[in-house]
Write a protein that holds these residues in place. Structure first.
Motif, PDB file in Angstrom:
ATOM      1  N   GLN A 127       0.899  -1.148  -0.062  1.00 48.37           N
ATOM      2  CA  GLN A 127      -0.007  -0.017  -0.020  1.00 48.37           C
ATOM      3  C   GLN A 127       0.880   1.384   0.014  1.00 48.37           C
ATOM      4  O   GLN A 127       0.466   1.987  -0.541  1.00 48.37           O
ATOM      5  N   SER A 128       1.990   1.093   0.581  1.00 46.61           N
ATOM      6  CA  SER A 128       2.805   2.392   0.560  1.00 46.61           C
ATOM      7  C   SER A 128       3.607   2.752  -0.790  1.00 46.61           C
ATOM      8  O   SER A 128       3.984   3.781  -0.846  1.00 46.61           O
ATOM      9  N   GLU A 129       3.379   1.812  -1.712  1.00 53.51           N
ATOM     10  CA  GLU A 129       3.771   2.254  -3.174  1.00 53.51           C
ATOM     11  C   GLU A 129       2.533   2.623  -4.050  1.00 53.51           C
ATOM     12  O   GLU A 129       2.700   2.794  -5.171  1.00 53.51           O
ATOM     13  N   LYS A 130       1.263   2.758  -3.540  1.00 55.72           N
ATOM     14  CA  LYS A 130       0.293   3.107  -4.276  1.00 55.72           C
ATOM     15  C   LYS A 130       0.624   4.332  -5.187  1.00 55.72           C
ATOM     16  O   LYS A 130       0.101   4.574  -6.226  1.00 55.72           O
ATOM     17  N   PHE A 131       1.264   5.445  -4.401  1.00 52.42           N
ATOM     18  CA  PHE A 131       1.701   6.557  -5.148  1.00 52.42           C
ATOM     19  C   PHE A 131       3.135   6.461  -5.792  1.00 52.42           C
ATOM     20  O   PHE A 131       3.501   7.569  -6.437  1.00 52.42           O
ATOM     21  N   GLY A 132       3.644   5.554  -5.646  1.00 54.51           N
ATOM     22  CA  GLY A 132       5.049   5.149  -6.107  1.00 54.51           C
ATOM     23  C   GLY A 132       5.137   4.627  -7.374  1.00 54.51           C
ATOM     24  O   GLY A 132       4.568   4.826  -8.418  1.00 54.51           O
ATOM     25  N   MET A 170       4.330   2.488 -12.832  1.00 57.08           N
ATOM     26  CA  MET A 170       4.016   1.281 -13.889  1.00 57.08           C
ATOM     27  C   MET A 170       2.819   1.279 -14.380  1.00 57.08           C
ATOM     28  O   MET A 170       2.630   1.230 -15.618  1.00 57.08           O
ATOM     29  N   ARG A 171       1.608   1.647 -13.798  1.00 53.39           N
ATOM     30  CA  ARG A 171       0.255   1.804 -14.438  1.00 53.39           C
ATOM     31  C   ARG A 171       0.241   2.740 -15.608  1.00 53.39           C
ATOM     32  O   ARG A 171      -0.213   2.589 -16.628  1.00 53.39           O
ATOM     33  N   ARG A 172       1.176   3.853 -15.165  1.00 47.53           N
ATOM     34  CA  ARG A 172       0.987   5.114 -15.999  1.00 47.53           C
ATOM     35  C   ARG A 172       1.935   4.612 -17.408  1.00 47.53           C
ATOM     36  O   ARG A 172       1.351   5.071 -18.569  1.00 47.53           O
ATOM     37  N   SER A 173       2.787   4.011 -17.099  1.00 51.30           N
ATOM     38  CA  SER A 173       3.672   3.660 -18.247  1.00 51.30           C
ATOM     39  C   SER A 173       2.907   2.639 -19.175  1.00 51.30           C
ATOM     40  O   SER A 173       3.169   2.794 -20.602  1.00 51.30           O
ATOM     41  N   GLU A 194       9.973  -1.784 -18.417  1.00 44.70           N
ATOM     42  CA  GLU A 194      10.810  -2.849 -18.151  1.00 44.70           C
ATOM     43  C   GLU A 194      11.536  -2.427 -17.133  1.00 44.70           C
ATOM     44  O   GLU A 194      11.958  -3.465 -16.105  1.00 44.70           O
ATOM     45  N   THR A 195      12.094  -1.440 -16.910  1.00 40.91           N
ATOM     46  CA  THR A 195      13.073  -0.893 -15.867  1.00 40.91           C
ATOM     47  C   THR A 195      12.120  -1.024 -14.543  1.00 40.91           C
ATOM     48  O   THR A 195      12.847  -1.475 -13.535  1.00 40.91           O
ATOM     49  N   GLN A 196      10.982  -0.393 -14.562  1.00 41.05           N
ATOM     50  CA  GLN A 196      10.194  -0.588 -13.435  1.00 41.05           C
ATOM     51  C   GLN A 196      10.008  -2.114 -12.951  1.00 41.05           C
ATOM     52  O   GLN A 196       9.776  -2.415 -11.786  1.00 41.05           O
ATOM     53  N   ALA A 216       8.699 -15.736 -11.521  1.00 39.59           N
ATOM     54  CA  ALA A 216       7.665 -16.053 -12.615  1.00 39.59           C
ATOM     55  C   ALA A 216       6.890 -15.128 -13.300  1.00 39.59           C
ATOM     56  O   ALA A 216       6.482 -14.929 -14.491  1.00 39.59           O
ATOM     57  N   SER A 217       6.156 -14.252 -12.280  1.00 40.68           N
ATOM     58  CA  SER A 217       5.478 -13.075 -12.915  1.00 40.68           C
ATOM     59  C   SER A 217       6.206 -12.197 -13.793  1.00 40.68           C
ATOM     60  O   SER A 217       5.942 -11.679 -14.714  1.00 40.68           O
ATOM     61  N   ASN A 218       7.218 -11.877 -13.116  1.00 42.97           N
ATOM     62  CA  ASN A 218       8.287 -10.805 -13.839  1.00 42.97           C
ATOM     63  C   ASN A 218       8.574 -11.354 -15.071  1.00 42.97           C
ATOM     64  O   ASN A 218       8.688 -10.800 -16.262  1.00 42.97           O
ATOM     65  N   HIS A 219       9.085 -12.588 -15.306  1.00 37.41           N
ATOM     66  CA  HIS A 219       9.557 -13.218 -16.544  1.00 37.41           C
ATOM     67  C   HIS A 219       8.328 -13.162 -17.513  1.00 37.41           C
ATOM     68  O   HIS A 219       8.780 -12.731 -18.783  1.00 37.41           O
ATOM     69  N   SER A 220       7.108 -13.413 -17.190  1.00 32.71           N
ATOM     70  CA  SER A 220       6.023 -13.340 -18.121  1.00 32.71           C
ATOM     71  C   SER A 220       5.768 -12.123 -18.560  1.00 32.71           C
ATOM     72  O   SER A 220       5.588 -11.989 -19.888  1.00 32.71           O
ATOM     73  N   LEU A 221       5.912 -11.058 -17.695  1.00 36.19           N
ATOM     74  CA  LEU A 221       5.351  -9.856 -18.063  1.00 36.19           C
ATOM     75  C   LEU A 221       6.726  -9.038 -19.150  1.00 36.19           C
ATOM     76  O   LEU A 221       6.149  -8.334 -20.078  1.00 36.19           O
ATOM     77  N   LEU A 222       7.945  -9.497 -18.610  1.00 38.31           N
ATOM     78  CA  LEU A 222       9.033  -9.022 -19.556  1.00 38.31           C
ATOM     79  C   LEU A 222       8.977  -9.652 -20.980  1.00 38.31           C
ATOM     80  O   LEU A 222       9.310  -8.976 -21.735  1.00 38.31           O
ATOM     81  N   TYR A 223       8.496 -10.696 -20.744  1.00 39.58           N
ATOM     82  CA  TYR A 223       8.513 -11.498 -22.136  1.00 39.58           C
ATOM     83  C   TYR A 223       7.616 -10.923 -23.186  1.00 39.58           C
ATOM     84  O   TYR A 223       7.769 -10.729 -24.204  1.00 39.58           O
TER      85      TYR A 223
END
Length: 121
Positions: free
Chosen positions: A29-34, A39-42, A77-79, A92-99
């Motif tokens: 939750q502390s990353e909601k505005f971080g 990532m969502r905006r990108s 990708e950086t995020q 696993a999630s990161n790899h799938s999204l990066l792919y």
């Protein structure tokens, strides 16, 4: 001018955007505005720039918006990598999204090449 809703790259990047939203739902939750917001905006920027570029009257202008979409891909990708480093995403999630993201980058690059070739004719 292209109908963006018919472009495969737009369809894929739109679905990918939803996956990023789902993946970031479990971030702290502390990353909601971080990083979550960033990532969502990108992710939203990718299909949005493809759509905006499709409305342009020249292939050169469309290519510029595809370049911006690719820039958003690299930003995301950086995020994703940072999120994985921080333990917000499992490997696993990161790899799938990066792919999937790299697939979008390749599609956008090929599409830009195609548009540039059409301008030479």
């Amino acid at each position: 001018m292209h109908n963006f809703k018919e472009l495969e790259i737009w369809k894929i990047s739109r679905k990918f955007c939803s996956k990023v939203y789902l993946a970031t739902n479990n971030f702290p939750q502390s990353e909601k505005f971080g990083i979550t917001n960033q990532m969502r905006r990108s992710a939203v920027s990718i299909p949005s720039n493809i759509a905006e570029g499709a409305s342009r009257h020249s292939n050169k202008d469309f290519c510029r918006f595809l370049e911006i979409a690719i820039g958003s891909c690299y930003e995301l990708e950086t995020q994703l990598l940072i999120s994985n480093d921080l333990g917000f995403l499992n490997d696993a999630s990161n790899h799938s999204l990066l792919y999937e993201l790299n697939r979008i980058i390749m599609m956008a690059s090929k599409f830009m090449s195609s548009l540039k070739k059409n301008d030479l004719k």
